[in-house]
Design an enzyme around this catalytic site. Structure first.
Site, short mmCIF file in Angstrom:
data_model
loop_
_atom_site.label_atom_id
_atom_site.label_comp_id
_atom_site.label_asym_id
_atom_site.label_seq_id
_atom_site.Cartn_x
_atom_site.Cartn_y
_atom_site.Cartn_z
N ASP A 618 22.76 46.84 0.80
CA ASP A 618 23.70 46.34 -0.21
C ASP A 618 24.29 47.46 -1.06
O ASP A 618 25.24 47.23 -1.81
CB ASP A 618 23.01 45.33 -1.12
CG ASP A 618 22.83 43.98 -0.45
OD1 ASP A 618 23.64 43.64 0.42
OD2 ASP A 618 21.86 43.27 -0.80
N ARG A 690 30.50 43.84 -5.11
CA ARG A 690 30.01 45.21 -4.94
C ARG A 690 31.17 46.18 -4.67
O ARG A 690 31.13 47.35 -5.10
CB ARG A 690 28.98 45.28 -3.82
CG ARG A 690 27.73 44.45 -4.11
CD ARG A 690 26.60 44.77 -3.17
NE ARG A 690 25.56 43.76 -3.27
CZ ARG A 690 24.64 43.70 -4.22
NH1 ARG A 690 24.65 44.63 -5.17
NH2 ARG A 690 23.72 42.75 -4.23
#
Length: 737
Positions: A618, A690
């Protein structure tokens, strides 16, 4: 100027009709806005106030020459007005209405016309006030509010488009809905609250001491009963027109009220607390999804923009929000435990809140969150109840995948759905192994949400070798394994985060670990515990990279989770030469934590070890930024999982960094990045939080402003990002386009 239509005739110059006419006139949407009202004085007043361009002295002539006719009359009067204007409507006339019920309007039109005109498109603006009459006309009444159109099978596409365009001129958001569904929804959300308000005020007004009751009424009473000041005649008509749907909603409300009365009578605090917490949380949850008025659009419908200015340094001491993965699991396992689980540090972002709301929907009493504190009244492994409808999980892939394993073993049917972004993500990776266990589960088109899970399946344990490393798939099967007959084993091709294993053991449930294989055996129980959620290392990553790439930076991040399955980003940054150290290492609730101190040091390009990729999956969008600021070439491989996250993170980062002048090329499973100077520019986050945050920190080493589009979902996972970024020295601001 050219007009959208030549003439619009509004029949009925009350609040709604007058406001529509005034808005169309101010927007110059058509050449002539004509008004008709059976009260001559209302027409004259409308003309005097500039609500309409002209009065309809002869209704027959005005109807026959109008391009579009709007019926803004009480629902009870609709049939009579249709009879009156029927002889003068032409085949090309577009006809619509504003009634708050649609079934009776359509029935009235069928009685009048037999076969409904192709130009007839029923509609309903979800707006209004307690004021009435043309003097109350407000051209901004519909701005930002919803208008529901209910096109009929015979409605011409052109007519529907014209009516939709008319409402868009007023600033309204136009939605389409089936007639019957409209009446059910409005019975629940509008008609029921109005009659409850009328009934409450009437009941209290009959009390002997009614003067004191109203004299000392607090703000809540006034807020709730405000709508009892609405037009009684209109609401009399609405109740009769929408009788059956309204009675169904009344029956549901009466049953709920009876349950609450019983709880009060019996002193059943758990039932009362469950009702109150579910109601409070449901309102807040759906307010966040839809905002708290009928006026607003969904969170992602507007383009939230971040503007990041170049330069700056990163200094200070901060604590980022709680770990999202652990927050999810604390709610899930706390709900399945016996006793009350207390959680601190819970992440109050949309994803974790979606999990919390899902378990409330399944009958679990959950207090909070309040400043990160949550109390979960566990119902045990077999205590979940059927939710009242589909479970909506927003943008949370963790919620939908982990819940699918848990729900596959329940006795009731469920459906899991999410927002537009989640609806593009693959779900067969959990559905296929669950079917091997005996689950009855259907995914949507292309193996994507929604997931429909049939209850009552007897699950059998399996030994499953995952084709790709995924903590979500592993955790899904482990949760299903709590109910499956036998020992459920999952073997992963590379290490992934082990929060589920650790937390299960924290709740007293045995988990066997044998190399890359993890196993659970059904038949155990979970015992309530206390959980202190560490700060999220994924959220910390943006600030770690920001400090690593910016000369003069000196930053400490407190109480960060350093689970061995999550520290890939730390290992990769160290390999690149980052000046990073762990301080005050300790264990909290089975999870290792530390304070991370990082200062600027020049970075160098590396070949990222593939065994670190699953431990930092991630964090790669931010690591791409670090690579752009490093000397030399960085090669990322073995990261194909990035292509099926909230966005194709490889492609989105490659496209965005190229727009900023980076030397980068994408590969099927990663990227090749050569360090160099970034310049300003415009990039797109594609709804991926993100991506948005990664480009925000890139501005620290850019020569110009970076404008980042489609950042609304940052609030989903990291609602305080902008505030924290500004606190440590980044010049980033948020706003709508």
């Amino acid at each position: 100027m050219s007009h959208w239509l030549n003439k619009v005739l509004v029949i009925g110059l009350g609040l709604i009709g007058g406001s529509l006419a005034k808005s169309l006139r101010e927007q110059r949407a058509c050449a002539n806005v004509v008004g008709f009202d059976r009260d001559q004085r209302e027409m004259q007043e409308g003309l005097r106030l500039g609500v309409i361009d002209s009065m309809a002295e002869n209704l027959a002539e005005e109807v026959s020459s109008a391009d579009l006719v709007v019926l803004a009359v009480p629902v009870k009067a609709t049939e009579a007005v249709l009879e009156q204007i029927k002889p003068f409507l032409t085949p090309s006339t577009i006809l619509t209405d504003v009634g708050s019920t649609k079934g009776n309007v359509v029935e009235a039109a069928e009685r009048v016309f037999g076969r409904l005109p192709v130009g007839f498109v029923p509609g309903h603006p979800i707006a209004g006030s307690e004021k009435s009459g043309v003097a109350a006309a407000d051209s901004q009444l519909f701005n930002g509010y919803k208008v529901i159109l209910t096109p009929l099978p015979d409605s011409a596409d052109e007519a529907t488009a014209r009516v939709e365009e008319m409402w868009r001129f007023t600033g309204a958001e136009v939605l389409m809905m089936d007639v019957a569904r409209h009446d059910e929804v409005l019975a629940a959300t509008s008609h029921l609250p109005h009659i409850l308000a009328f009934s409450l005020v009437d009941t209290l007004a009959r009390e002997e001491e009614n003067l004191d009751i109203f004299r000392y009424a607090a703000g809540g009473f006034r807020d709730f009963t405000r709508i009892a000041g609405s037009d009684p005649t209109m609401w009399h008509d609405v109740c009769l027109a929408n009788k059956d749907p309204l009675l169904r909603q009344l029956d549901r409300f009466t049953a709920g009220l009876a349950r609450l009365r019983s709880a009060i009578e019996q002193g059943n605090g758990d039932m009362m607390l469950g009702t109150f917490t579910r109601a409070q949380a449901a309102r807040e949850h759906f307010s966040r999804i839809l905002s708290d008025t009928a006026s607003s659009q969904t969170m992602n419908s507007s383009n939230v923009i971040f503007r990041a200015q170049p330069g700056g340094s990163v200094t200070g001491t901060i604590r980022v929000p709680g770990d999202k993965s652990i927050s999810h699991r604390s709610i899930m396992l706390g709900s399945l435990a016996d006793g009350i689980t207390e959680v601190s540090g819970f992440l109050e972002g949309e994803d974790a809140l979606a999990t919390l709301q899902a378990f409330r929907d399944m009958g679990v009493v959950i207090e909070g969150p309040n400043q990160g504190k949550v109390r979960i009244h566990g119902v045990g492994l077999n205590g979940l109840q059927a939710p009242p409808g589909p479970i909506y999980v927003g943008n949370s892939g963790t919620t939908i995948r982990l819940l699918s394993g848990l729900l596959a073993a329940q006795q009731f049917d469920t459906e899991l759905s999410g927002d537009e972004s989640l609806s593009k993500r693959p779900m067969e990776r959990v559905a296929k192994p669950l079917r091997l266990m005996g689950a009855q589960i259907e995914s949507g088109e292309g193996g994507r949400p929604p997931l429909k899970i049939k209850g009552g399946s007897d699950l059998k344990a399996i030994s499953y070798e995952m084709p790709m490393a995924s903590a979500q798939v592993k955790s899904c099967l482990m949760l299903a394994g709590l109910y499956a007959d036998g020992v459920t084993s999952v073997t992963e091709p590379a290490p992934t985060r082990d929060h589920t294993e650790r937390m299960l053991q924290g709740f007293g449930y045995a988990v066997e670990q044998n190399g890359s294989e993890v196993s659970v055996t059904s038949g155990g129980t979970l015992t309530a515990t206390q959980i202190d959620v560490p700060a999220d290392i994924s959220s910390a990553t943006f600030f770690l990279v920001a400090a690593a790439i910016t000369p003069g930076s000196d930053l400490t991040l407190e109480h960060v989770g350093i689970n061995p399955t999550r520290v890939g980003v730390l290992n990769i940054l160290k390999l690149m030469g980052a000046n990073l150290e762990l301080m005050n290492e300790r264990e909290v609730g089975g999870e290792p934590v530390a304070d991370i101190h990082i200062r600027y040091a020049p970075l160098k390009g590396i070949q990222v070890p593939e065994d670190q990729v699953p431990l930092a999956i991630d964090e790669f969008p931010a690591l791409f930024i670090a690579a752009c600021c490093a000397e030399g070439e960085t090669v990322v491989s073995g990261a194909e999982e990035l292509r099926v996250k909230e966005s194709d993170r490889i492609q989105v980062m490659v496209d965005g960094l190229k727009a900023l002048g980076a030397d980068i090329e994408g590969t099927p499973d990663g990227a090749i990045i050569r360090g160099g100077q970034l310049h300003g520019g415009e990039v797109f986050a594609h709804g991926d939080h993100r991506i948005a945050m990664s480009f925000s920190i890139a501005a620290l080493r850019s020569s110009g402003e970076i404008k980042i589009n489609d950042c609304a979902n940052v609030a989903t996972s990291f609602p305080t990002f902008v505030d924290l970024a500004q606190e440590v020295g980044l010049n980033v601001n948020e706003g709508d386009s």
